[in-house]
Design an enzyme around this catalytic site. Structure first.
Site, PDB file in Angstrom:
ATOM      1  N   GLY A 110       0.278   8.662  69.966  1.00  0.00           N
ATOM      2  CA  GLY A 110       1.470   9.491  70.171  1.00  0.00           C
ATOM      3  C   GLY A 110       1.469  10.708  69.267  1.00  0.00           C
ATOM      4  CB  ALA A 116      -3.331  19.059  70.246  1.00  0.00           C
ATOM      5  CG  ASP A 157       4.679  18.105  72.722  1.00  0.00           C
ATOM      6  OD1 ASP A 157       5.322  19.090  73.165  1.00  0.00           O
ATOM      7  OD2 ASP A 157       4.445  17.109  73.413  1.00  0.00           O
TER       8      ASP A 157
HETATM    9  O1  PMV Z   1       6.517  10.447  72.204  1.00  0.00           O
HETATM   10  P1  PMV Z   1       6.300  11.872  71.908  1.00  0.00           P
HETATM   11  O2  PMV Z   1       5.591  12.077  70.634  1.00  0.00           O
HETATM   12  O3  PMV Z   1       5.725  12.622  73.042  1.00  0.00           O
HETATM   13  O4  PMV Z   1       7.739  12.495  71.616  1.00  0.00           O
HETATM   14  C1  PMV Z   1       8.724  12.580  72.597  1.00  0.00           C
HETATM   15  C2  PMV Z   1       9.923  13.249  72.025  1.00  0.00           C
HETATM   16  C3  PMV Z   1      11.048  13.453  73.051  1.00  0.00           C
HETATM   17  O5  PMV Z   1      12.081  14.135  72.367  1.00  0.00           O
HETATM   18  C4  PMV Z   1      11.574  12.123  73.542  1.00  0.00           C
HETATM   19  C5  PMV Z   1      10.568  14.272  74.230  1.00  0.00           C
HETATM   20  C6  PMV Z   1      10.401  15.758  73.987  1.00  0.00           C
HETATM   21  O6  PMV Z   1       9.644  16.379  74.751  1.00  0.00           O
HETATM   22  O7  PMV Z   1      11.018  16.302  73.075  1.00  0.00           O
END
Ligand code: PMV
Length: 325
Positions: A110, A116, A157
């Site tokens: 995760g 990336a 991200d």
């Molecule tokens: O699980 P991850 O690391 O992809 O994080 C998701 C975070 C959320 O807020 C639930 C989704 C987002 O795109 O912000």
């Protein structure tokens, strides 16, 4: 014109604000020193070729005219849509494109390997075509890729893979503010369970349809604690940051995205002397993070391991997207 270029981008760890950030609230996220690289090169055959051995994809190929069309295997989706979006912005050429990606971390953690690699691919390809993309343009193309592939997501991200460091981010890149911090005293524990982000976002959406006011109120409270955390981080006040992380975990519990395993690791870390601990990301599995004084870190690592977690060592002082060669 150059024939081949390699670009890399860092993975990420969500510090606070997940889920609320999907609905116009802020989050704080940090880049990690483990990276994904993408090499883009011209090839003579007019095809799109993709090698992504870290996700088990070898010799994937289709005619350039078919890019983004028909059945796309899950492992190729982000790369193929990213390449399609870049190619749609330039005159057609007879040359084919080969993309090779490599990751320093497992896609199971995760840590944002898809985002990336999307950033590294788009940047590598734009550079190969001799096109200078601003950070904002790069964000727009990559965020569009995420929305086309998974339909939802805040883009936090993508922003981290581009900007690096620790940032205060609001949905869709409305605000991307680097925070003045170098390294964060964190410990990361992996649950061993892979979480599906889209499923968890949908689960929270269902809860908000049943209890709109309560869920909206939770998002508002999360937004407030993220704003307080922004100040705590700027002052390197790790004790306050830990407390705010604990409150954040309480709201995430309320939204139903924690799990027994995450709770086990979080309580193990707190009991061993962490200032605070919470899940990181969508929840359901993946990783938890603890913020801790250096003197307690070894004990916390031991406690997390004893509770069934796996310690993943990362440094947080990571640079954003960069050309490697
Ligand atoms: O699980 P991850 O690391 O992809 O994080 C998701 C975070 C959320 O807020 C639930 C989704 C987002 O795109 O912000």
């Amino acid at each position: 014109m150059m024939n081949k270029i390699t670009v890399s981008a860092p993975g990420k760890i969500m510090l606070l604000g997940e889920h609320a950030v999907v609905y116009n609230r802020p989050c704080i996220v940090t880049a990690i020193d483990q990276r994904v690289s993408a090499t883009a090169e011209f090839i003579n055959e007019p095809v799109f070729q993709l090698e992504a051995t870290e996700v088990g994809l070898k010799n994937y190929q289709k005619p350039l005219s078919q890019i983004g069309k028909g059945e796309i295997p899950k492992e190729a989706k982000f790369a193929e849509i990213a390449v399609k979006l870049v190619l749609s912005q330039k005159p057609t050429s007879k040359k084919g494109i080969k993309i090779t990606t490599k990751s320093q971390f497992s896609s199971l953690f995760g840590f944002g390997s898809s985002s990336a690699s999307t950033v590294a691919i788009v940047s590598a390809l734009a550079n190969l075509f001799g096109k200078k993309l601003s950070q904002k343009n790069l964000f727009e193309i990559c965020y569009k890729t995420v929305l086309e592939v998974q339909g939802k997501g805040s883009g936090f991200d993508i922003a981290t893979a581009i900007y690096g460091g620790t940032t205060y981010f609001v949905t869709g890149g409305k605000t991307i503010k680097p925070l003045p911090v170098t390294s964060l005293p964190i410990v990361i524990g992996y649950t061993g369970i892979k979480a599906d982000t889209v499923t968890l976002i949908d689960q929270v959406k269902k809860l908000s349809e049943k209890y709109p006011k309560i869920v909206e109120n939770s998002y508002d409270q999360i937004a407030k604690l993220v704003d307080s955390a922004k100040i705590a981080i700027s002052k390197k006040d790790w004790q306050s940051l830990g407390k705010l992380m604990n409150i954040n975990q309480g709201y995430l519990e309320g939204l139903g995205v924690s799990s027994q395993m995450l709770s086990n690791l979080i309580y193990a870390a707190r009991d061993a002397g962490a200032y605070g601990a919470k899940l990181s990301g969508a929840g359901g599995g993946d990783c938890m993070i603890a913020i801790a004084p250096p003197s307690r870190q070894k004990a916390i690592e031991k406690a997390i391991t004893k509770a069934g977690g796996k310690i993943i060592k990362v440094e947080t002082k990571a640079e954003g997207v960069r050309i490697e060669s």
